[in-house]
Motif scaffolding. Structure first.
Motif, PDB file in Angstrom:
ATOM      1  N   ARG A 283     -10.513   6.647   4.458  1.00  0.00           N
ATOM      2  CA  ARG A 283      -9.761   5.507   3.899  1.00  0.00           C
ATOM      3  C   ARG A 283     -10.756   5.444   2.195  1.00  0.00           C
ATOM      4  NH1 ARG A 283     -10.043   0.138   6.052  1.00  0.00           N
ATOM      5  NH2 ARG A 283     -10.992  -1.323   4.497  1.00  0.00           N
ATOM      6  N   LYS A 284     -11.802   5.951   2.035  1.00  0.00           N
ATOM      7  CA  LYS A 284     -11.870   5.804   0.949  1.00  0.00           C
ATOM      8  C   LYS A 284     -10.878   6.592   0.239  1.00  0.00           C
ATOM      9  CE  LYS A 284     -15.626   7.141  -2.066  1.00  0.00           C
ATOM     10  NZ  LYS A 284     -17.231   7.607  -2.883  1.00  0.00           N
TER      11      LYS A 284
ATOM     12  N   GLU B  85     -15.867  -2.455  -1.266  1.00  0.00           N
ATOM     13  CA  GLU B  85     -13.644  -2.221  -1.247  1.00  0.00           C
ATOM     14  C   GLU B  85     -13.229  -3.330  -2.629  1.00  0.00           C
ATOM     15  OE1 GLU B  85     -12.696   0.454   2.585  1.00  0.00           O
ATOM     16  OE2 GLU B  85     -11.957  -1.423   1.998  1.00  0.00           O
ATOM     17  N   LYS B  86     -13.587  -4.569  -1.889  1.00  0.00           N
ATOM     18  CA  LYS B  86     -12.645  -5.760  -3.205  1.00  0.00           C
ATOM     19  C   LYS B  86     -12.872  -5.890  -4.289  1.00  0.00           C
ATOM     20  CE  LYS B  86     -10.514  -5.384  -0.082  1.00  0.00           C
ATOM     21  NZ  LYS B  86      -9.233  -4.228  -0.094  1.00  0.00           N
TER      22      LYS B  86
ATOM     23  N   LYS C 222      -7.826   3.919  -0.041  1.00  0.00           N
ATOM     24  CA  LYS C 222      -8.510   3.360  -0.676  1.00  0.00           C
ATOM     25  C   LYS C 222      -7.809   3.146  -2.457  1.00  0.00           C
ATOM     26  CE  LYS C 222      -8.452   0.061   2.753  1.00  0.00           C
ATOM     27  NZ  LYS C 222      -6.919  -0.972   2.498  1.00  0.00           N
ATOM     28  N   ALA C 223      -8.297   4.371  -2.504  1.00  0.00           N
ATOM     29  CA  ALA C 223      -8.608   4.623  -4.350  1.00  0.00           C
ATOM     30  C   ALA C 223      -6.703   4.685  -5.027  1.00  0.00           C
ATOM     31  CB  ALA C 223      -9.330   6.117  -4.508  1.00  0.00           C
TER      32      ALA C 223
ATOM     33  N   VAL D  39     -17.812  -3.469   4.974  1.00  0.00           N
ATOM     34  CA  VAL D  39     -17.086  -2.474   4.573  1.00  0.00           C
ATOM     35  C   VAL D  39     -15.996  -2.872   3.337  1.00  0.00           C
ATOM     36  CG1 VAL D  39     -15.241  -0.309   5.180  1.00  0.00           C
ATOM     37  CG2 VAL D  39     -17.112  -0.461   6.767  1.00  0.00           C
ATOM     38  N   TYR D  40     -15.363  -3.648   3.759  1.00  0.00           N
ATOM     39  CA  TYR D  40     -14.088  -4.944   2.698  1.00  0.00           C
ATOM     40  C   TYR D  40     -14.526  -4.904   1.953  1.00  0.00           C
ATOM     41  CZ  TYR D  40     -10.507  -8.553   1.474  1.00  0.00           C
ATOM     42  OH  TYR D  40      -9.865  -9.073   1.255  1.00  0.00           O
TER      43      TYR D  40
ATOM     44  N   GLU E 213     -14.243  -3.008  -6.074  1.00  0.00           N
ATOM     45  CA  GLU E 213     -13.633  -2.532  -7.133  1.00  0.00           C
ATOM     46  C   GLU E 213     -12.406  -2.435  -6.987  1.00  0.00           C
ATOM     47  OE1 GLU E 213     -14.771   0.624  -7.999  1.00  0.00           O
ATOM     48  OE2 GLU E 213     -16.580   0.543  -7.284  1.00  0.00           O
ATOM     49  N   LEU E 214     -11.407  -2.714  -6.312  1.00  0.00           N
ATOM     50  CA  LEU E 214     -10.510  -3.212  -6.902  1.00  0.00           C
ATOM     51  C   LEU E 214     -10.114  -4.396  -7.538  1.00  0.00           C
ATOM     52  CD1 LEU E 214      -7.175  -2.948  -5.907  1.00  0.00           C
ATOM     53  CD2 LEU E 214      -7.508  -4.823  -3.912  1.00  0.00           C
TER      54      LEU E 214
ATOM     55  N   ASP F   8       0.662  -1.083   0.153  1.00  0.00           N
ATOM     56  CA  ASP F   8      -0.057  -0.089   0.139  1.00  0.00           C
ATOM     57  C   ASP F   8       0.439   1.058  -0.169  1.00  0.00           C
ATOM     58  OD1 ASP F   8      -2.320  -1.321   0.038  1.00  0.00           O
ATOM     59  OD2 ASP F   8      -2.739  -1.631   2.101  1.00  0.00           O
TER      60      ASP F   8
ATOM     61  N   ARG G 265      -5.617   1.178  -4.727  1.00  0.00           N
ATOM     62  CA  ARG G 265      -6.254   0.789  -6.254  1.00  0.00           C
ATOM     63  C   ARG G 265      -5.446   1.289  -7.282  1.00  0.00           C
ATOM     64  NH1 ARG G 265     -11.117   1.511  -4.738  1.00  0.00           N
ATOM     65  NH2 ARG G 265     -11.326   3.854  -5.806  1.00  0.00           N
TER      66      ARG G 265
END
Length: 177
Positions: free
Chosen positions: A95-96, A142-143, A99-100, A138-139, A145-146, A86, A103
C-alpha cells in the motif's frame, strides 16, 4: 443537455450498472461524485472541471475507459479525469508503495486536476472519519502526505481538506467517553 448534466448522467449509469455503493454508508455511489462536483462548482470551476469531477472515479471503479471518456466529453475532460485516476496497480507493491506512485502522479496534475482531488479528499475524509475510525488511522496520514503535493489546487479547498484531516487525527487521538 449541457456538459455537466451529460457527465452526471454518464456517471450515474456507469456506477449504477455495477450497482456500486459507498463503502461504510451503503449509499448509492453516485452521491459521492455529486458532492465532489458540487464542491468543485462552488469553488468557481469551469464546466469541464465540474464534468470531470462527476467522472473522477468512473475509470478507476467501472469498466469505462479514458478513450470512452474522451469520445464522449472531449480531450480536456478526459485529461482531467486521467490526472485524478490512480495509476498504481496491486503488482506495484504494498500500500505504501502504491500510494507513493499515486501521489507522484497527482503532484504533476494541473491546478484544476488538483482541485478535483481536493474536493474528493474532503468528501472521503468526512465519511471515513465518521464511519471507519479504524481505517481512518491509515487513511489520514496518507492524506496529509498527499496534501503536501496538492499545492496548485484551489487554496480554500486545500485549507478545508487540511483542517478536516487534522480534526480527524485529533478525534482519533481523543479518549472515548
Amino acid at each position: 443537455m449541457d456538459l455537466t448534466s451529460r457527465a452526471a448522467a454518464f456517471a450515474a449509469v456507469a456506477h449504477g450498472k455495477i450497482n456500486q455503493r459507498r463503502k461504510y454508508t451503503d449509499e448509492p455511489y453516485i452521491v459521492h461524485p455529486w458532492r465532489v462536483a458540487r464542491t468543485v462548482r462552488q469553488a468557481g470551476a469551469r464546466d469541464e472541471v465540474v464534468a470531470a469531477a462527476w467522472l473522477h472515479d468512473v475509470v478507476e471503479d467501472t469498466p469505462v475507459t479514458l478513450v470512452e471518456i474522451e469520445a464522449e466529453f472531449g480531450p480536456d475532460v478526459a485529461a482531467l479525469v486521467e490526472m485524478v485516476t490512480d495509476v498504481s496497480r496491486p503488482e506495484d507493491g504494498n500500500r505504501k508503495a502504491r500510494k507513493a506512485l499515486d501521489r507522484a502522479h497527482l503532484a504533476r496534475a494541473s491546478a484544476e486536476g488538483q482541485t478535483i482531488k481536493l474536493a474528493d479528499l474532503i468528501d472521503n475524509t468526512e465519511t471515513i472519519v465518521e464511519h471507519a475510525p479504524g481505517f481512518a488511522r491509515v487513511y489520514l496520514p496518507e492524506k496529509r502526505e498527499l496534501l503536501r503535493v496538492l499545492t496548485a489546487g484551489d487554496a480554500t479547498l486545500h485549507r478545508r481538506a487540511a483542517a478536516l484531516a487534522e480534526r480527524g487525527m485529533e478525534l482519533l487521538q481523543s479518549p472515548v467517553p
